[in-house]
Design a protein around this motif. Structure first.
Motif, mmCIF file in Angstrom:
data_model
loop_
_atom_site.group_PDB
_atom_site.id
_atom_site.type_symbol
_atom_site.label_atom_id
_atom_site.label_comp_id
_atom_site.label_asym_id
_atom_site.label_seq_id
_atom_site.Cartn_x
_atom_site.Cartn_y
_atom_site.Cartn_z
ATOM 1 N N UNK A 101 20.892 31.524 62.988
ATOM 2 C CA UNK A 101 22.166 30.808 63.096
ATOM 3 C C UNK A 101 22.450 29.999 61.829
ATOM 4 N N UNK A 102 21.415 29.372 61.290
ATOM 5 C CA UNK A 102 21.578 28.601 60.049
ATOM 6 C C UNK A 102 21.904 29.526 58.883
ATOM 7 N N UNK A 103 21.260 30.683 58.863
ATOM 8 C CA UNK A 103 21.536 31.647 57.792
ATOM 9 C C UNK A 103 22.997 32.084 57.815
ATOM 10 N N UNK A 104 23.541 32.303 59.005
ATOM 11 C CA UNK A 104 24.957 32.668 59.116
ATOM 12 C C UNK A 104 25.859 31.549 58.617
ATOM 13 N N UNK A 105 25.490 30.301 58.952
ATOM 14 C CA UNK A 105 26.282 29.160 58.492
ATOM 15 C C UNK A 105 26.264 29.020 56.974
ATOM 16 N N UNK A 106 25.135 29.366 56.372
ATOM 17 C CA UNK A 106 24.945 29.126 54.938
ATOM 18 C C UNK A 106 25.483 30.252 54.067
ATOM 19 N N UNK A 107 25.958 31.331 54.675
ATOM 20 C CA UNK A 107 26.382 32.483 53.887
ATOM 21 C C UNK A 107 27.669 32.198 53.121
ATOM 22 N N UNK A 108 27.596 32.234 51.808
ATOM 23 C CA UNK A 108 28.753 32.202 50.933
ATOM 24 C C UNK A 108 28.271 32.597 49.535
ATOM 25 N N UNK A 112 22.989 32.484 47.025
ATOM 26 C CA UNK A 112 22.156 33.621 46.644
ATOM 27 C C UNK A 112 20.686 33.215 46.623
ATOM 28 N N UNK A 113 20.400 32.002 46.124
ATOM 29 C CA UNK A 113 19.014 31.530 46.055
ATOM 30 C C UNK A 113 18.372 31.412 47.425
#
Length: 551
Positions: A101-108, A112-113
């Motif tokens: 869920x956090x990974x989805x929130x952080x996607x932009x 990339x890092x």
């Protein structure tokens, strides 16, 4: 070369458009419209900022939560920390439910890092099956050690290792899985615990009390508690009057109650929902015959004996006769100088079958070598199918195991030689040293080490049946993890460096039914053991045979 007329026409049109767009600054009315456009754009930008701030706040809250969790993990004692079932479950839940869920929130485009770091470790992430396995391990320790759901959620397990208190959502996930697996009694306890935690303010923002009570009310209905289901549904509508499914269920439950004469009108709650959420903790009467194991092992009399023995309940332990008590002795191997000088003592724990307990058999350094060599080889433990003889995984054995050959290290050779000294048997036909580790809820339900009459007797090895077992304990276990001999009521508590030995076969070559034993679940801690299975072939002049059918 002259341009075609159509190109000349296009150029004139573009020039006209550019002139029109460039004259915005010359007319106030055009600029005035820009002011209103910009105001609308500001509103959109503010909304974007709010969404970004909310998104980043969630990520920050998760990061702060991880910092606080890792701050309490003792340096160099991660294994001890994960020995608590609550800590182990919550770790797996984070990787399966929260990190994605956090990974989805952080996607932009600017993360990339972070993506690179996650991709580096993604192969090792637990999956849904691990999550379900962790929850089933929680159920297992509850069944055996009679730990209430709310006590586990509130870290009221009597151990030195502390567990993280659960939030309402943590308990809800356990109850939800139990519901989906139709384990309604387990679901009832965990969903009720989730609702109580929510009422106490232990919330994450992702939990919904109406949803929790909706699951719980249906579970109560499935358990035949119609009045409870009705009252809980009334409670749901107090929190969320627009809940359509609750409205339909309320009518259905009311009709059912009226048809049985239990309801004369739709009244409000007569009791507080705290009462509705109490843990009844009813104990099943169970089956009267051990054949119940075939359809429901946990409902059988054998399971009750097994669980009582794992808890070391006095009424489950064997009562020795005066004659047997005189045979329960301790001694040193005075006829074997090397063992005597090492201070290896032996104690007879049980008479029939004879169970011998060896003290101070392995040193800490030897244990570390075995663990180091065994770790890369650990795989999910398998059992031999009684009909096919094939090796396969089974739910009644939850551990990881690996095999070590004598030639891999001098320490393994020494352990094999030491086993020969201790038992007086040849290990030339014995199986390799098996290393086992039991983590969260790890166990091995009652079984025999030897192949029984209707089973394949290790024909692929050509060494006969498993005559005897030597089991070495390579760790202390804070709670649970004992070796229980079910049929005779004997329990061996694990102690690091010690070993236990018994014969699986009678002297006439038949299996000894009294050697049925189990590895009790680990409640708190981690359990490491190593064992040598010693076979019949080669023992002709070391272990006396008998034609007596009873020996």
């Amino acid at each position: 070369m002259a341009l075609p007329f159509r190109w000349i026409k296009l150029c004139l049109l573009l020039a006209c458009l550019i002139r029109v767009r460039s004259e915005v600054f010359t007319a106030l009315i055009e600029m005035e419209s820009l002011v209103y456009r910009e105001k609308e754009m500001i509103a959109g930008l503010k909304d974007y900022v709010r969404q970004e701030q909310a998104r980043l706040e969630k990520i920050k809250q998760f990061t702060d939560k991880l910092d606080s969790l890792h701050a309490v993990i003792p340096e160099g004692k991660v294994e001890n920390y994960l020995g608590h079932p609550s800590n182990a479950y919550l770790l797996i839940k984070r990787f399966v439910k929260e990190w994605p869920a956090i990974e989805d929130l952080a996607k932009n485009p600017w993360t990339v890092g972070l993506e690179a770091i996650l991709d580096k470790h993604r192969y090792w992430f637990p999956d849904q099956s691990d999550f379900e396995g962790a929850i089933n391990a929680v159920f297992r320790v509850q069944d055996i050690f009679q730990v209430k759901a709310l006590d586990l959620a509130n870290d009221k397990v009597p151990s030195a290792t502390r567990g993280l208190p659960m939030m309402a959502d943590d308990a809800f996930e356990i109850g939800k899985l139990a519901y989906e697996d139709e384990k309604y009694k387990q679901a009832q306890k965990w969903l009720a615990a989730s609702a109580l935690l929510w009422k106490e303010g232990r919330r994450t923002g992702d939990d919904d009390i109406a949803e929790i009570l909706d699951y719980l009310s249906f579970v109560e209905y499935k358990l035949g508690h119609l009045r409870k289901a009705y009252n809980l549904t009334l409670t749901i509508l107090m929190y969320d009057p627009s809940f359509e499914r609750a409205q339909k269920n309320l009518k259905y439950y009311a009709d059912e109650l009226k048809s049985t004469g239990q309801l004369t009108g739709q009244k409000g709650l007569l009791r507080s929902d705290d009462t509705l959420l109490q843990d009844d903790d009813d104990e099943d009467d169970g089956e009267t015959e051990d054949v119940a194991e075939e359809k429901d092992w946990t409902a059988s009399k054998a399971f009750k004996r097994y669980s009582k023995l794992c808890r070391a309940d006095a009424d489950a332990l064997f009562n020795f006769t005066a004659s047997q008590q005189r045979q329960l002795k301790c001694w040193f191997f005075k006829d074997k100088p090397w063992l005597y000088l090492r201070g290896i003592g032996v104690e007879r724990l049980h008479v029939a079958p004879e169970v011998l307990y060896f003290r101070n058999v392995l040193t800490d350094s030897e244990i570390e070598v075995v663990k180091t060599l065994g770790r890369p080889k650990l795989r999910r433990a398998v059992i031999q199918h009684p009909q096919t003889g094939n090796l396969e995984a089974a739910d009644y054995r939850i551990s990881k195991s690996g095999w070590l050959k004598d030639e891999e290290d001098p320490v393994i050779q020494r352990i094999t030689k030491r086993t020969e000294y201790l038992t007086g048997l040849t290990l030339s036909t014995a199986e390799e040293l098996q290393v086992n580790t039991y983590g969260m809820g790890g166990h091995y339900e009652p079984h025999y080490d030897h192949a029984q009459e209707h089973e394949d007797k290790f024909s692929d090895l050509g060494t006969g049946n498993r005559l005897a077992t030597m089991l070495y304990y390579m760790s202390d276990v804070e709670l649970g993890g004992g070796t229980a001999f079910i049929n005779v009521g004997a329990l061996v508590e694990p102690r690091k460096g010690d070993g236990v030995f018994w014969y699986n076969l009678l002297k006439n070559g038949k299996g000894n039914q009294n050697t049925r034993h189990a590895a009790c679940p680990v409640l708190v801690g981690s359990k490491w053991v190593a064992n040598k299975w010693i076979h019949e072939k080669g023992q002709e002049f070391r272990h006396k045979c008998s034609l007596n059918q009873w020996e």
